[in-house]
Motif scaffolding. Structure first.
Motif, PDB file in Angstrom:
ATOM      1  N   GLY A 111      -4.773   4.939   1.506  1.00 51.35           N
ATOM      2  CA  GLY A 111      -5.620   4.840   2.701  1.00 51.35           C
ATOM      3  C   GLY A 111      -6.709   3.798   2.574  1.00 51.35           C
ATOM      4  N   PRO A 112      -7.519   3.827   1.490  1.00 52.09           N
ATOM      5  CA  PRO A 112      -8.579   2.826   1.330  1.00 52.09           C
ATOM      6  C   PRO A 112      -8.050   1.394   1.297  1.00 52.09           C
ATOM      7  CG  PRO A 112      -8.984   4.680  -0.122  1.00 52.09           C
ATOM      8  CD  PRO A 112      -7.633   4.905   0.487  1.00 52.09           C
ATOM      9  N   VAL A 113      -6.909   1.185   0.623  1.00 55.03           N
ATOM     10  CA  VAL A 113      -6.359  -0.170   0.558  1.00 55.03           C
ATOM     11  C   VAL A 113      -5.916  -0.628   1.948  1.00 55.03           C
ATOM     12  CG1 VAL A 113      -4.432  -1.565  -0.292  1.00 55.03           C
ATOM     13  CG2 VAL A 113      -5.674  -0.075  -1.866  1.00 55.03           C
ATOM     14  N   GLU A 114      -5.248   0.240   2.689  1.00 51.31           N
ATOM     15  CA  GLU A 114      -4.826  -0.119   4.044  1.00 51.31           C
ATOM     16  C   GLU A 114      -6.033  -0.400   4.929  1.00 51.31           C
ATOM     17  OE1 GLU A 114      -2.403   3.190   5.185  1.00 51.31           O
ATOM     18  OE2 GLU A 114      -0.546   2.244   4.486  1.00 51.31           O
TER      19      GLU A 114
ATOM     20  N   LYS B 184      -5.055  -0.648  32.143  1.00 53.09           N
ATOM     21  CA  LYS B 184      -5.779   0.211  31.221  1.00 53.09           C
ATOM     22  C   LYS B 184      -6.475  -0.633  30.161  1.00 53.09           C
ATOM     23  CE  LYS B 184      -2.523   2.655  29.560  1.00 53.09           C
ATOM     24  NZ  LYS B 184      -1.826   3.660  28.723  1.00 53.09           N
ATOM     25  N   PRO B 185      -7.718  -0.315  29.827  1.00 49.97           N
ATOM     26  CA  PRO B 185      -8.349  -0.981  28.679  1.00 49.97           C
ATOM     27  C   PRO B 185      -7.519  -0.730  27.431  1.00 49.97           C
ATOM     28  CG  PRO B 185      -9.985   0.207  29.971  1.00 49.97           C
ATOM     29  CD  PRO B 185      -8.640   0.615  30.501  1.00 49.97           C
ATOM     30  N   GLY B 186      -7.525  -1.680  26.532  1.00 51.98           N
ATOM     31  CA  GLY B 186      -6.698  -1.560  25.342  1.00 51.98           C
ATOM     32  C   GLY B 186      -5.531  -2.518  25.426  1.00 51.98           C
ATOM     33  N   SER B 187      -4.716  -2.514  24.376  1.00 53.36           N
ATOM     34  CA  SER B 187      -3.612  -3.460  24.299  1.00 53.36           C
ATOM     35  C   SER B 187      -2.306  -2.754  23.990  1.00 53.36           C
ATOM     36  CB  SER B 187      -3.896  -4.503  23.215  1.00 53.36           C
ATOM     37  OG  SER B 187      -2.813  -5.380  23.062  1.00 53.36           O
ATOM     38  N   GLU B 188      -1.235  -3.198  24.641  1.00 52.84           N
ATOM     39  CA  GLU B 188       0.088  -2.694  24.328  1.00 52.84           C
ATOM     40  C   GLU B 188       0.720  -3.495  23.189  1.00 52.84           C
ATOM     41  OE1 GLU B 188       1.392  -0.036  25.361  1.00 52.84           O
ATOM     42  OE2 GLU B 188       0.092   0.460  27.035  1.00 52.84           O
ATOM     43  N   SER B 189       0.122  -4.641  22.855  1.00 53.64           N
ATOM     44  CA  SER B 189       0.617  -5.436  21.743  1.00 53.64           C
ATOM     45  C   SER B 189       0.234  -4.761  20.429  1.00 53.64           C
ATOM     46  CB  SER B 189       0.023  -6.853  21.797  1.00 53.64           C
ATOM     47  OG  SER B 189       0.397  -7.505  22.997  1.00 53.64           O
ATOM     48  N   SER B 190       1.071  -4.965  19.391  1.00 54.56           N
ATOM     49  CA  SER B 190       0.825  -4.295  18.120  1.00 54.56           C
ATOM     50  C   SER B 190       1.577  -5.015  17.009  1.00 54.56           C
ATOM     51  CB  SER B 190       1.259  -2.831  18.199  1.00 54.56           C
ATOM     52  OG  SER B 190       2.653  -2.731  18.468  1.00 54.56           O
ATOM     53  N   VAL B 191       1.507  -4.447  15.810  1.00 46.59           N
ATOM     54  CA  VAL B 191       2.241  -4.983  14.665  1.00 46.59           C
ATOM     55  C   VAL B 191       3.210  -3.907  14.186  1.00 46.59           C
ATOM     56  CG1 VAL B 191       2.092  -5.833  12.303  1.00 46.59           C
ATOM     57  CG2 VAL B 191       0.357  -6.505  13.978  1.00 46.59           C
ATOM     58  N   ILE B 192       4.465  -4.285  13.979  1.00 38.31           N
ATOM     59  CA  ILE B 192       5.498  -3.356  13.537  1.00 38.31           C
ATOM     60  C   ILE B 192       5.665  -3.503  12.022  1.00 38.31           C
ATOM     61  CG2 ILE B 192       7.888  -2.616  13.841  1.00 38.31           C
ATOM     62  CD1 ILE B 192       7.888  -4.178  16.510  1.00 38.31           C
ATOM     63  N   ARG B 193       5.476  -2.410  11.303  1.00 38.55           N
ATOM     64  CA  ARG B 193       5.619  -2.437   9.854  1.00 38.55           C
ATOM     65  C   ARG B 193       7.059  -2.776   9.459  1.00 38.55           C
ATOM     66  NH1 ARG B 193       2.710   0.220   5.775  1.00 38.55           N
ATOM     67  NH2 ARG B 193       1.583   1.453   7.337  1.00 38.55           N
ATOM     68  N   SER B 194       7.209  -3.613   8.451  1.00 38.97           N
ATOM     69  CA  SER B 194       8.529  -4.038   8.006  1.00 38.97           C
ATOM     70  C   SER B 194       9.328  -2.867   7.432  1.00 38.97           C
ATOM     71  CB  SER B 194       8.397  -5.133   6.944  1.00 38.97           C
ATOM     72  OG  SER B 194       9.651  -5.438   6.378  1.00 38.97           O
ATOM     73  N   ALA B 195      10.646  -2.919   7.627  1.00 42.55           N
ATOM     74  CA  ALA B 195      11.533  -1.921   7.039  1.00 42.55           C
ATOM     75  C   ALA B 195      12.086  -2.395   5.700  1.00 42.55           C
ATOM     76  CB  ALA B 195      12.695  -1.627   7.994  1.00 42.55           C
ATOM     77  N   CYS B 196      11.754  -3.636   5.317  1.00 37.30           N
ATOM     78  CA  CYS B 196      12.280  -4.210   4.073  1.00 37.30           C
ATOM     79  C   CYS B 196      11.434  -3.781   2.868  1.00 37.30           C
ATOM     80  CB  CYS B 196      12.318  -5.721   4.153  1.00 37.30           C
ATOM     81  SG  CYS B 196      13.427  -6.351   5.451  1.00 37.30           S
TER      82      CYS B 196
ATOM     83  N   ALA C 219       0.819  -1.214   0.000  1.00 39.10           N
ATOM     84  CA  ALA C 219       0.000   0.000   0.000  1.00 39.10           C
ATOM     85  C   ALA C 219       0.850   1.260   0.000  1.00 39.10           C
ATOM     86  CB  ALA C 219      -0.939  -0.004   1.202  1.00 39.10           C
ATOM     87  N   SER C 220       2.032   1.179   0.604  1.00 39.36           N
ATOM     88  CA  SER C 220       2.879   2.376   0.704  1.00 39.36           C
ATOM     89  C   SER C 220       3.368   2.864  -0.660  1.00 39.36           C
ATOM     90  CB  SER C 220       4.081   2.103   1.608  1.00 39.36           C
ATOM     91  OG  SER C 220       4.911   1.095   1.037  1.00 39.36           O
ATOM     92  N   SER C 221       3.326   1.995  -1.678  1.00 43.59           N
ATOM     93  CA  SER C 221       3.814   2.374  -3.003  1.00 43.59           C
ATOM     94  C   SER C 221       2.704   2.902  -3.909  1.00 43.59           C
ATOM     95  CB  SER C 221       4.467   1.163  -3.685  1.00 43.59           C
ATOM     96  OG  SER C 221       3.491   0.172  -4.001  1.00 43.59           O
ATOM     97  N   LEU C 222       1.472   2.951  -3.399  1.00 43.49           N
ATOM     98  CA  LEU C 222       0.329   3.350  -4.216  1.00 43.49           C
ATOM     99  C   LEU C 222       0.124   4.860  -4.198  1.00 43.49           C
ATOM    100  CD1 LEU C 222      -2.222   0.587  -3.132  1.00 43.49           C
ATOM    101  CD2 LEU C 222      -0.661   0.554  -5.084  1.00 43.49           C
TER     102      LEU C 222
END
Length: 593
Positions: A187-190, A581-593, A178-181
């Protein structure tokens, strides 16, 4: 002679120029016409997708309420709208445009999105609509203390079929960069990527539930229910401060023995063998004190130790372990409504965390009174849930939310169920081997025996900063920890401020762990800029351990630099200890590759 030869050439040049200009003009006109046509077609496709979005929302509502006729109507509208958009983007002009060097990737992305959504609408959603009157909270809701196991098992085949289609569509859409679009399309694709990924997760979770719940509830079983107290933080959430035994008989559930974790503390033996790596990371208390079994972030290991201790100390054998925390209970109360406790107070979704993690220790300084309070609250919540009171859809959403935040965890001795749970959030496994190639972990353990993490606020951010030619990523994580404890915390009841070992009463002392991906390592760890690295390992993963002290009102920043696995170019999961706290500290890290 020379003049007679040059005259025709001068005449031909203007003619050639006129022809070229005419052709160019025609191409421009055609280009404009094609652009206008393409724009109108894109606008039409966009309008169809807007209609489909509305239909999808209506379909979700119908499925949640079990309204099959409404679900069927919404599905047909969704199929029609998505089908029209897919047909538009599959036309000849877009087939040609897809081959263009610059615009092509944008057209391909749009076509992939509509094609994938069309497949979901045509093949993935109909199985759910067929069971719309069953695929909702009512199916999982108890009635008279019993859950209809057969009804849950019956939805399994349809849910499984749907999950496979949605998962395949999610994989296809997720492959789009999506970053190359074009910015208008990115935004819509993401958004579609995110929503399809979430839908795939939910569908897979429903498949797992429809498989393991019948297995866990059919026949006679006994399970250990743990209540993790986030005010005294542990890697998987909080101290196992209270427990209860659940007796199951073909879907009928009853609450048995209840007790406190403290009644199985400071044992003179090790309940299970402990490795040297575990000893270095967590101390032998991991296997010799029920309150410390989840020093490890691996819930199955914690459950194994807990069942061994329970069998020896209470002569109670169980088939598995279920774990929740007070934040989960606050979500549950949002679904079943308030409950009145024995002391006349009311426990609600808005005050449950404060009451269960702090208020009880202020109002009942004596441990026996605290245990009685927890037992009463547990019994009343349990009775109301098993009676089927409240909104079943809201209750199911509450449990789903808690599961997403890694607050609900399940382990059993049945290998078939363990395999079905896999690496899902509810399994609570510490990723190892190839499963840890794309995983970073940040976990916390209280080191003072206090309930001061009621006042702990922490935020974790992470990013991939570099990717080598071989696909090795580098990461940076930042954890900001703040104590909101009052300045006179040393005057709080001892059960809150702690006994004072390791840090002054009222201050927090936390063991902070950073887990690198499998084969990776933590290359730097600092506290407020000062080196604090203490490198260790666990199951092939590099681990750094440090101790953080937080005095009342203080903020501390811990930063880590991490090297990942070779050839791991994909996004990376960040798994972290849940807080109050409600919510999560876990997440997904976008690749740098």
């Amino acid at each position: 002679m020379s003049s007679s030869r040059t005259a025709p050439t001068a005449t031909k040049k203007p003619r050639r120029l006129m022809i070229v200009l005419a052709v160019l003009g025609l191409l421009v006109v055609m280009g404009i016409a094609l652009a206008v046509y393409a724009y109108t077609q894109l606008s039409s496709a966009r309008d169809d997708i807007d209609v489909a979005t509305t239909s999808a929302s209506e379909l979700q509502t119908a499925l949640e309420s079990g309204d099959q006729p409404a679900a069927q109507t919404s599905l047909e509208e969704l199929q029609r709208s998505i089908g029209d958009a897919d047909s538009t983007l599959s036309g000849a002009i877009f087939s040609v445009a897809a081959k263009l060097p610059v615009a092509g990737k944008n057209v391909k992305a749009a076509r992939t999105v509509t094609s994938s959504l069309s497949t979901v609408a045509d093949d993935g959603l109909p199985p759910l609509v067929q069971i719309a009157d069953q695929f909702n909270g009512k199916t999982f809701n108890p009635a008279g203390g019993k859950i209809d196991v057969a009804a849950i098992a019956a939805i399994g085949p349809n849910v499984t079929t749907s999950a496979r289609v949605i998962e395949a569509a999610s994989v296809d859409v997720d492959a789009i960069d999506a970053s190359s679009l074009n910015s208008s399309l990115q935004g819509p694709v993401e958004d579609v990527q995110s929503k399809l990924a979430h839908a795939a997760t939910v569908a897979q979770r429903a498949t797992t539930a429809s498989t393991i719940v019948p297995q866990m509830l059919t026949g006679k079983h006994r399970y250990l229910l743990l209540f993790q107290n986030n005010a005294e933080i542990r890697a998987t959430g909080g101290l196992p401060g209270a427990y209860a035994v659940l007796d199951v008989n073909d879907g009928k559930i009853s609450l048995g023995e209840q007790g406190s974790g403290a009644s199985m503390g400071d044992l003179p033996y090790e309940a299970t063998p402990i490795s040297q790596e575990e000893t270095d990371l967590f101390d032998t208390k991991l296997v010799s004190d029920f309150r410390d079994i989840n020093f490890t972030p691996d819930f199955p290991r914690a459950a194994e130790i807990g069942t061994a201790i329970l069998a020896r100390e209470k002569n109670t054998d169980v088939d598995g372990v279920l774990s929740v925390d007070p934040v989960t209970l606050s979500y549950v109360l949002d679904g079943i409504g308030p409950i009145t406790l024995d002391d006349g107070s009311t426990l609600t979704s808005s005050n449950a965390v404060d009451v269960l993690l702090n208020g009880v220790y202020v109002n009942y300084p004596e441990p026996d009174a605290q245990d009685a309070f927890f037992a009463s609250a547990t019994q009343k919540i349990f009775d109301k849930v098993l009676a089927g009171q409240g909104d079943p859809t809201a209750l199911l959403k509450a449990l789903t939310k808690a599961t997403d935040e890694r607050r609900v965890q399940v382990w059993t001795k049945d290998s078939a169920i363990t395999d079905a749970l896999g690496d899902s959030a509810v399994a609570g496994k510490l990723p190892t081997g190839t499963a840890a190639d794309s995983s970073i972990g940040i976990y916390l353990n209280d080191a003072t025996g206090a309930k001061m993490q009621y006042y702990l606020d922490y935020d974790i951010s992470a990013e991939a900063t570099r990717c080598t030619e071989s696909g090795t990523q580098s990461f940076e994580t930042t954890t900001t920890l703040t104590s909101s404890a009052p300045a006179d915390s040393a005057q709080l009841p001892e059960s809150i401020r702690g006994p004072g070992f390791g840090a002054e009463p009222g201050s927090m002392l936390l063991n902070y762990y950073v887990y690198a991906p499998d084969g990776g390592k933590v290359t730097a760890l600092t506290i407020d800029g000062e080196d604090a690295a203490y490198p260790l390992t666990q199951d092939g993963r590099g681990v750094d351990l440090t101790t953080v002290q937080l005095d009342p009102g203080q903020t501390v920043t811990v930063k880590a630099t991490i090297s990942g696995s070779d050839g791991q170019r994909s996004a990376t999961r960040l798994l972290a200890t849940p807080s109050i706290k409600p919510g999560s500290e876990s997440s997904v890290i976008r690749s740098a590759c």
